[in-house]
Design an enzyme around this catalytic site. Structure first.
Site, PDB file in Angstrom:
ATOM      1  N   HIS A 417       0.828  -1.211   0.000  1.00  0.00           N
ATOM      2  CA  HIS A 417       0.000   0.000   0.000  1.00  0.00           C
ATOM      3  C   HIS A 417       0.864   1.263   0.000  1.00  0.00           C
ATOM      4  CE1 HIS A 417      -3.282  -2.814   1.244  1.00  0.00           C
ATOM      5  NE2 HIS A 417      -3.928  -2.050   0.392  1.00  0.00           N
ATOM      6  N   ASN A 418       1.568   1.471  -1.097  1.00  0.00           N
ATOM      7  CA  ASN A 418       2.372   2.679  -1.278  1.00  0.00           C
ATOM      8  C   ASN A 418       1.857   3.420  -2.519  1.00  0.00           C
ATOM      9  OD1 ASN A 418       3.472   1.272  -3.528  1.00  0.00           O
ATOM     10  ND2 ASN A 418       4.815   0.168  -2.091  1.00  0.00           N
ATOM     11  N   SER A 419       2.574   4.442  -2.938  1.00  0.00           N
ATOM     12  CA  SER A 419       2.023   5.257  -4.036  1.00  0.00           C
ATOM     13  C   SER A 419       2.064   4.531  -5.377  1.00  0.00           C
ATOM     14  CB  SER A 419       2.731   6.606  -4.119  1.00  0.00           C
ATOM     15  OG  SER A 419       4.028   6.466  -4.638  1.00  0.00           O
ATOM     16  N   HIS A 421       0.942   1.466  -5.739  1.00  0.00           N
ATOM     17  CA  HIS A 421      -0.390   0.853  -5.799  1.00  0.00           C
ATOM     18  C   HIS A 421      -1.417   1.901  -6.221  1.00  0.00           C
ATOM     19  CE1 HIS A 421      -4.099  -1.173  -4.790  1.00  0.00           C
ATOM     20  NE2 HIS A 421      -4.348  -0.298  -3.817  1.00  0.00           N
ATOM     21  N   ASP A 458      -6.030   5.158  -1.042  1.00  0.00           N
ATOM     22  CA  ASP A 458      -5.334   4.485   0.067  1.00  0.00           C
ATOM     23  C   ASP A 458      -4.346   5.428   0.755  1.00  0.00           C
ATOM     24  OD1 ASP A 458      -6.372   1.903   0.329  1.00  0.00           O
ATOM     25  OD2 ASP A 458      -5.168   1.100  -1.314  1.00  0.00           O
ATOM     26  N   ASP A 575      -9.064  -1.430  -8.070  1.00  0.00           N
ATOM     27  CA  ASP A 575      -8.319  -1.632  -6.830  1.00  0.00           C
ATOM     28  C   ASP A 575      -7.742  -3.046  -6.729  1.00  0.00           C
ATOM     29  OD1 ASP A 575      -7.314  -1.033  -4.321  1.00  0.00           O
ATOM     30  OD2 ASP A 575      -9.204  -1.431  -3.278  1.00  0.00           O
ATOM     31  N   GLN A 627      -3.286 -16.935  -3.446  1.00  0.00           N
ATOM     32  CA  GLN A 627      -3.778 -16.265  -4.653  1.00  0.00           C
ATOM     33  C   GLN A 627      -4.954 -17.008  -5.273  1.00  0.00           C
ATOM     34  OE1 GLN A 627      -2.940 -13.180  -6.136  1.00  0.00           O
ATOM     35  NE2 GLN A 627      -2.158 -12.975  -4.057  1.00  0.00           N
TER      36      GLN A 627
HETATM   37  P1  5GP Z   1      -7.168  -1.604  -0.729  1.00  0.00           P
HETATM   38  O1  5GP Z   1      -6.771  -1.744   0.695  1.00  0.00           O
HETATM   39  O2  5GP Z   1      -6.016  -1.825  -1.673  1.00  0.00           O
HETATM   40  O3  5GP Z   1      -7.920  -0.350  -1.055  1.00  0.00           O
HETATM   41  O4  5GP Z   1      -8.247  -2.746  -0.998  1.00  0.00           O
HETATM   42  C1  5GP Z   1      -7.906  -3.921  -1.598  1.00  0.00           C
HETATM   43  C2  5GP Z   1      -7.960  -5.024  -0.608  1.00  0.00           C
HETATM   44  O5  5GP Z   1      -8.058  -6.236  -1.322  1.00  0.00           O
HETATM   45  C3  5GP Z   1      -6.687  -5.165   0.176  1.00  0.00           C
HETATM   46  O6  5GP Z   1      -6.639  -4.425   1.346  1.00  0.00           O
HETATM   47  C4  5GP Z   1      -6.707  -6.630   0.497  1.00  0.00           C
HETATM   48  O7  5GP Z   1      -7.517  -6.870   1.610  1.00  0.00           O
HETATM   49  C5  5GP Z   1      -7.341  -7.233  -0.703  1.00  0.00           C
HETATM   50  N1  5GP Z   1      -6.359  -7.787  -1.618  1.00  0.00           N
HETATM   51  C6  5GP Z   1      -5.788  -7.221  -2.688  1.00  0.00           C
HETATM   52  N2  5GP Z   1      -4.946  -8.083  -3.295  1.00  0.00           N
HETATM   53  C7  5GP Z   1      -5.008  -9.229  -2.560  1.00  0.00           C
HETATM   54  C8  5GP Z   1      -4.383 -10.497  -2.679  1.00  0.00           C
HETATM   55  O8  5GP Z   1      -3.591 -10.762  -3.583  1.00  0.00           O
HETATM   56  N3  5GP Z   1      -4.704 -11.419  -1.765  1.00  0.00           N
HETATM   57  C9  5GP Z   1      -5.588 -11.186  -0.764  1.00  0.00           C
HETATM   58  N4  5GP Z   1      -5.878 -12.154   0.100  1.00  0.00           N
HETATM   59  N5  5GP Z   1      -6.186  -9.995  -0.620  1.00  0.00           N
HETATM   60  C10 5GP Z   1      -5.905  -9.030  -1.515  1.00  0.00           C
HETATM   61 MN    MN Z   2      -6.207  -0.009  -2.792  1.00  0.00          MN
END
Ligand code: 5GP
Ligand code: MN
Length: 678
Positions: A417-419, A421, A458, A575, A627
């Protein structure tokens, strides 16, 4: 690359470099009671992330310092030359990664970390190399925090004071007012160039002489000198008309102000003693006309040593020098003010954004080329492609400042969760906005809202999940009642940052009603990224949009309620579109999210908190399995629905491909991101 992060990181030697280059130096000088310098800039130079680097990241956060991370000496130097960090910490436990000593010399003073088994070695060679402190490896967050505090109160403040001294000296030298500084016993210590030219002396003729020895004008009243001295002895300032004798014998009338310097600048702290430690005089030649006298007076007032310094109106020059300027203080740190416009983006960076409108665009190339500031650059390009500045009636400079300050509020120390993303989500959002069906259903204001929402969605993410923050009783969880904690924070902070300073307020020139609509839409989209509402959003989208569309009810596209559902689905898909990216990108993202989750699990164990995602334990986790579950549970249905609406065959192809890739690894019982080399 991501493979390394999740393996057990080897132990390194670490070193710390300390550097004070900031206008805070002066501010902390002029408010000596401030106990803590917030927003100190810290650079961590660690070849790889490990518990020690995490310890410092968290310590920085606790101390409210800004922390950036560099992985190589080159990027460290580049980053440093851009931001001029106040404190640089170099991982020096394995010299094969880089030569910390060489690096330290480039960055002035430094502090060295040692492995416990090297603790006994002499520090002398290190001191000679320019290090000024050493720290025995200890990843404990409080140990790191305490180290940072000691550095801040010792080395960093000392640096600030030195620099503040330099700044004041430069100001004295540049001043048009004649200034003279004497010691407590009235021996002349300093005269500035204006003094030399007004009085006709060379400084060499005056410095070291007692004031008494310098010829006085007979035009002054006989008791004036005694009046002045008794005033100064009481620790009071004296101001009035004084006739000074120039070297050539002429008397000139001057408005003079004499200030005793007591306390920090002088030897004694006890004001009642009224000791005159340093005497400073500001004066300027005057021919006695009352009008001139008046203007001269005003100048004297403006040149009291303290006033311009406390005004914060300092502009930093190239290095250590400061000059006084009348500019208003701003909230964007000065290191962020770079002469960057869409037209002068460096070619190397522009090149990595050439295919920014393609789904195969590689945000990691941009991340590397921009030293982890991809959001500003990609934002400039995408926002200009969509005419966002024209829509908002906002100058490009404002957009630039806004992107910079938003990006600065992402944590580059987070692995996911950095820039980058945020830049990735912005990219996917822009891509979706170009799809025919999406264009048909959304208005220009929706497009602008979506791009802004993606950029900020984020911001200030701490690299921990909502559940973690709730379990830890964090301030944010308390503030938002354990409900959509992070998403609420991202949206609220985004508006705070944007509107607290006109310089970056991209909404400044739009009408009130338009602002309300835009604000509402942005908040709604950012809150829609909360995963507890995932199925609610997907189901509403399918029932209200996809099903009626299949029955060719065209009006479903443009109703306000349905536009909201489209926007929510759009940002949600952007996202979590990682599994639909080309394989190499998908793998890198999987490595990053896993590492961020592993770090959370590590911390939960360390702090005795509930482990909210036991699957994400770095000792046992199968990344392919995680995954596969993520795709099965969240991704497949959502992207089926989104593809049915927006027509995204390439994304579905990648998703299929990536799913097979993870399945393949899992069938071979592999837990890693990639198969081992043959
Ligand atoms: P964000 O926090 O990025 O706005 O919301 C996306 C959310 O999706 C992440 O916080 C996380 O909970 C979930 N997420 C995204 N990619 C993955 C992944 O590869 N695996 C899992 N388990 N969760 C993911
Ligand atoms: Mn996000």
């Amino acid at each position: 690359m991501a493979d390394n992060k999740i393996s057990d990181a080897p132990k390194y030697e670490l070193s710390l470099i300390n550097q004070g280059l900031s206008d805070r130096g002066l501010r902390s000088q002029s408010s000596p009671h401030c106990s803590h310098l917030s927003f100190l800039q810290v650079l961590l130079v660690f070849a790889k992330e490990d518990s020690q680097s995490n310890g410092f990241c968290w310590a920085c956060e606790k101390a409210n310092f800004r922390c950036s991370m560099a992985r190589t000496p080159e990027s460290a130097l580049e980053c440093f030359s851009e931001k001029h960090h106040d404190l640089v910490i170099i991982d020096h436990r394995h010299s094969r990664h880089f030569d910390a000593e060489a690096l330290s010399i480039c960055m002035l003073t430094c502090v060295l970390f040692l492995r416990p088994d090297r603790e006994e070695a002499s520090v002398m060679p290190l001191i000679n190399a320019g290090f000024n402190r050493r720290y025995v490896e200890n990843a404990n967050m409080m140990a790191c925090y305490n180290e940072l505090l000691q550095l801040e109160h010792g080395e960093v403040r000392a640096q600030f004071k030195l620099r503040a001294g330099n700044a004041i000296f430069t100001a004295l030298e540049q001043s048009q007012e004649a200034i003279e500084i004497t010691s407590e016993d009235q021996v002349i210590q300093y005269v500035n160039p204006a003094y030399e030219s007004i009085m006709g002396y060379q400084k060499g003729e005056l410095i070291g002489k007692e004031i008494i020895e310098v010829p006085k004008s007979e035009k002054n009243k006989p008791d004036l000198l005694e009046t002045i001295n008794s005033c100064i002895r009481k620790g009071k300032e004296w101001q009035g008309i004084y006739y000074a004798k120039k070297k050539n014998g002429d008397s000139i009338q001057q408005n003079v102000k004499i200030t005793p310097v007591i306390g920090q600048g002088g030897k004694h702290k006890d004001r009642r003693k009224g000791s005159l430690d340093v005497r400073s005089t500001t004066s300027r030649g005057s021919d006695g006309s009352s009008q001139r006298r008046h203007s001269s007076m005003a100048r004297i007032h403006s040149m009291t040593i303290e006033a311009p310094i406390t005004k914060d109106g300092l502009r930093r020059l190239s290095g250590n020098e400061y000059i006084f300027s009348t500019k208003q203080p701003h909230h964007i740190p000065s290191h962020l003010i770079t002469p960057l416009s869409l037209n002068d983006i460096p070619p190397r960076i522009a090149q990595t954004m050439e295919n920014e409108d393609s789904w195969d665009f590689d945000v990691f190339n941009l991340e590397a080329a921009t030293m982890k500031r991809p959001l500003t650059y990609l934002g400039l390009k995408i926002f200009s492609r969509f005419g966002v500045c024209e829509f908002l009636n906002c100058p490009e400079a404002t957009l630039r400042s806004w992107l910079q300050v938003i990006e600065a509020n992402y944590h580059s120390s987070n692995s996911y969760h950095n820039s980058s993303h945020a830049a990735d989500v912005l990219h996917a959002t822009a891509y979706f906005l170009c799809k025919e069906r999406v264009k048909q259903s959304l208005d220009p204001i929706d497009e602008v809202a979506a791009l802004i929402a993606a950029t900020v969605h984020d911001v200030d993410h701490p690299g921990r999940t909502n559940s973690f923050l709730c379990n830890a009783g964090s301030e944010l969880a308390i503030l938002y009642n354990d409900t959509a904690v992070l998403e609420s924070h991202h949206a609220a902070l985004a508006f705070q940052i944007t509107t607290r300073d006109d310089k970056c307020n991209i909404f400044k020139n739009i009408e009130r009603n338009e602002y309300r609509t835009l604000r509402q839409a942005i908040i709604d989209m950012v809150l829609a990224t909360e995963m507890t509402k995932h199925f609610e959003h997907v189901n509403k989208f399918v029932n209200s949009i996809n099903k009626p569309l299949a029955e060719s009810v065209k009006s479903v596209l443009t109703s306000p309620e349905n536009r909201i559902l489209v926007k929510r689905m759009l940002i949600k898909c952007a996202d979590i579109s990682n599994p639909c990216r080309p394989q190499e990108l998908c793998i890198e993202w999987a490595g990053r999210i896993s590492e961020e989750y592993f770090a959370q699990t590590d911390e939960e164990k360390r702090q005795g908190l509930p482990v909210v995602m036991p699957v994400f334990d770095r000792n046992t986790c199968s990344i392919p399995k995680s995954q596969i579950s993520f795709i099965d549970y969240f991704i497949t249905d959502m992207f089926d629905a989104w593809d049915a609406f927006a027509d995204l065959p390439n994304l579905m192809q990648h998703l299929d491909n990536n799913f097979k890739y993870w399945k393949g690894l899992d069938e071979r019982k592999l837990h890693s991101l990639r198969p081992p080399p043959e």
